[in-house]
Design a protein around this motif. Sequence first.
Motif, PDB file in Angstrom:
ATOM      1  N   ALA A  45       0.824  -1.202   0.000  1.00 24.67           N
ATOM      2  CA  ALA A  45       0.000   0.000   0.000  1.00 24.67           C
ATOM      3  C   ALA A  45       0.862   1.258   0.000  1.00 24.67           C
ATOM      4  O   ALA A  45       0.547   2.250  -0.661  1.00 24.67           O
ATOM      5  CB  ALA A  45      -0.929   0.002   1.208  1.00 24.67           C
ATOM      6  N   LYS A  46       1.964   1.232   0.733  1.00 23.05           N
ATOM      7  CA  LYS A  46       2.833   2.400   0.809  1.00 23.05           C
ATOM      8  C   LYS A  46       3.588   2.658  -0.488  1.00 23.05           C
ATOM      9  O   LYS A  46       4.035   3.774  -0.744  1.00 23.05           O
ATOM     10  CB  LYS A  46       3.847   2.215   1.943  1.00 23.05           C
ATOM     11  CG  LYS A  46       3.225   2.212   3.329  1.00 23.05           C
ATOM     12  CD  LYS A  46       4.298   1.978   4.378  1.00 23.05           C
ATOM     13  CE  LYS A  46       3.703   1.963   5.763  1.00 23.05           C
ATOM     14  NZ  LYS A  46       4.741   1.734   6.800  1.00 23.05           N
ATOM     15  N   LEU A  47       3.731   1.634  -1.284  1.00 17.42           N
ATOM     16  CA  LEU A  47       4.515   1.734  -2.503  1.00 17.42           C
ATOM     17  C   LEU A  47       3.702   2.092  -3.730  1.00 17.42           C
ATOM     18  O   LEU A  47       4.256   2.430  -4.767  1.00 17.42           O
ATOM     19  CB  LEU A  47       5.220   0.401  -2.769  1.00 17.42           C
ATOM     20  CG  LEU A  47       6.249  -0.040  -1.724  1.00 17.42           C
ATOM     21  CD1 LEU A  47       6.687  -1.464  -1.990  1.00 17.42           C
ATOM     22  CD2 LEU A  47       7.429   0.899  -1.731  1.00 17.42           C
ATOM     23  N   SER A  48       2.379   2.009  -3.659  1.00 14.37           N
ATOM     24  CA  SER A  48       1.551   2.118  -4.858  1.00 14.37           C
ATOM     25  C   SER A  48       0.452   3.152  -4.710  1.00 14.37           C
ATOM     26  O   SER A  48      -0.236   3.191  -3.691  1.00 14.37           O
ATOM     27  CB  SER A  48       0.892   0.770  -5.167  1.00 14.37           C
ATOM     28  OG  SER A  48       1.845  -0.220  -5.396  1.00 14.37           O
ATOM     29  N   SER A  49       0.261   3.938  -5.749  1.00  9.70           N
ATOM     30  CA  SER A  49      -0.913   4.780  -5.865  1.00  9.70           C
ATOM     31  C   SER A  49      -1.816   4.129  -6.892  1.00  9.70           C
ATOM     32  O   SER A  49      -1.374   3.736  -7.968  1.00  9.70           O
ATOM     33  CB  SER A  49      -0.527   6.189  -6.323  1.00  9.70           C
ATOM     34  OG  SER A  49      -1.659   6.998  -6.460  1.00  9.70           O
ATOM     35  N   GLY A  50      -3.105   3.959  -6.562  1.00 13.32           N
ATOM     36  CA  GLY A  50      -4.001   3.260  -7.466  1.00 13.32           C
ATOM     37  C   GLY A  50      -4.099   1.782  -7.164  1.00 13.32           C
ATOM     38  O   GLY A  50      -4.489   0.995  -8.012  1.00 13.32           O
TER      39      GLY A  50
END
Length: 456
Positions: free
Chosen positions: A376-381
Amino acid sequence: MFGQPTSPRFRRAALASALSAGLVFSLAACGGDDSDSEGGTDASASAIDCAPYTKFGDIKGKTVTIYTGIVTPEDTPHKESYKPFENCTGATIKYEGDKSFETQILVRAKAGNPPDLAIVPQPGLVKQLVATGKAKEAPAETAANVDKFWDKAWKAYTTIDGKFYGAPLGASVKSLVWYSPAEFKDSGYTVPTTLTELQALTDKIVADGKKPWCAGISSGDATGWPITDWMEDFMLRTAGPDTYDKWVNHTIPFNGPEATTALDAVGAYLKNDKYVNGGLGDVKSIATTTFQDAGLPITQGTCSLHRQASFYAANFDKSTKVAEDGDVFAFYLPGKDADTKPVLGAGEFVVAFADRPEVKAFQTYLSSDTWANTKAKLSSGWVTANKGLDPNNLTNPIDKLAGTILLDPKATFRFDGSDQMPAAVGSDAFWKQATNWVTGQDTKTTLDNIEKAWPK
């Protein structure tokens, strides 16, 4: 969620990860308690507990292959999210993204040359892979994580003949309506909490001299699929989740009274020239408008409402602020009443073709709350239905909205129906007949034709 594969089913699912090349961080070595910082901040301070993976023995120097339709640049956050596991165990994860994944995974499985793990986007495809005899039952540790962190419906999608094969991974929410927060504020509109209120809002917008809804179903070989989502959403709301399951599994006819009620409810919106197609034309323009363009009139002030999934955020211009106080946002497509919350969505499953200790260990990592929060912290969308997810770790407003809906204890999740049906129905007759329906064919003929396509 997915990359940019070429098959029709993958093309529509691919939008889920269109933003997932967002912020990418390096992860520190594992050890100690979880000290994750707030979502959107540097994740390099993250540390995970390695203990769950020691039970699989010494797997240092071992390699695990994972095969997927998620390709560059959306693959970067996935690869980065594997680093804590690699640092903990000394194992190496070999990632392979392929636009032809959906076809090739079956070819490879049947030929006896499958990867160790595959990220599979449809329950129907999981069943096909299990039928090859090459898929392996998920380990007990992975199953325990799924029992702990997911709604039981998710486990059922990949439980075949009493054996559990694939832990869920990412997810998308389809039960959303996009709108302009500024228009709602200026016009005195309020977000509806029931289907009756949604109808009243629609009529109020008409009374204000506008066509409230915009829609588009053109999608190359997959033209028609957005209507299948509309119908599935209304099946959940008018017939209920249990009847929806029977309909999807064909234990009741596709063309029964429940389906007739649902499609007619959709038609009350999509086949009403007073309601559609704001900024684009009349009812028939729905068939020629691409699904990518369909919701854009919201930002132009010529359309007020657009029913489409969380991944639709990727279609707005980069200058468009997607937020509750922005240029465009979304609200949950309400149920019959404010107390029921059916949610239509989609997602991915991790299926194994090897049962070596290192493969089992990595499966268990991917099914954990640890991986979900790291990703979750690594991805937008990107979002997941893993109940161990801290929504604060999601990096943008639409992700947080989708995550909140998925994790709501009142939510009753159901997977996209057409993705569970036989291909002759779900990705052929359903799409084609839905297109015929919106261009003038009556409900009975439409449903009868789809029922006839169901394999005997």
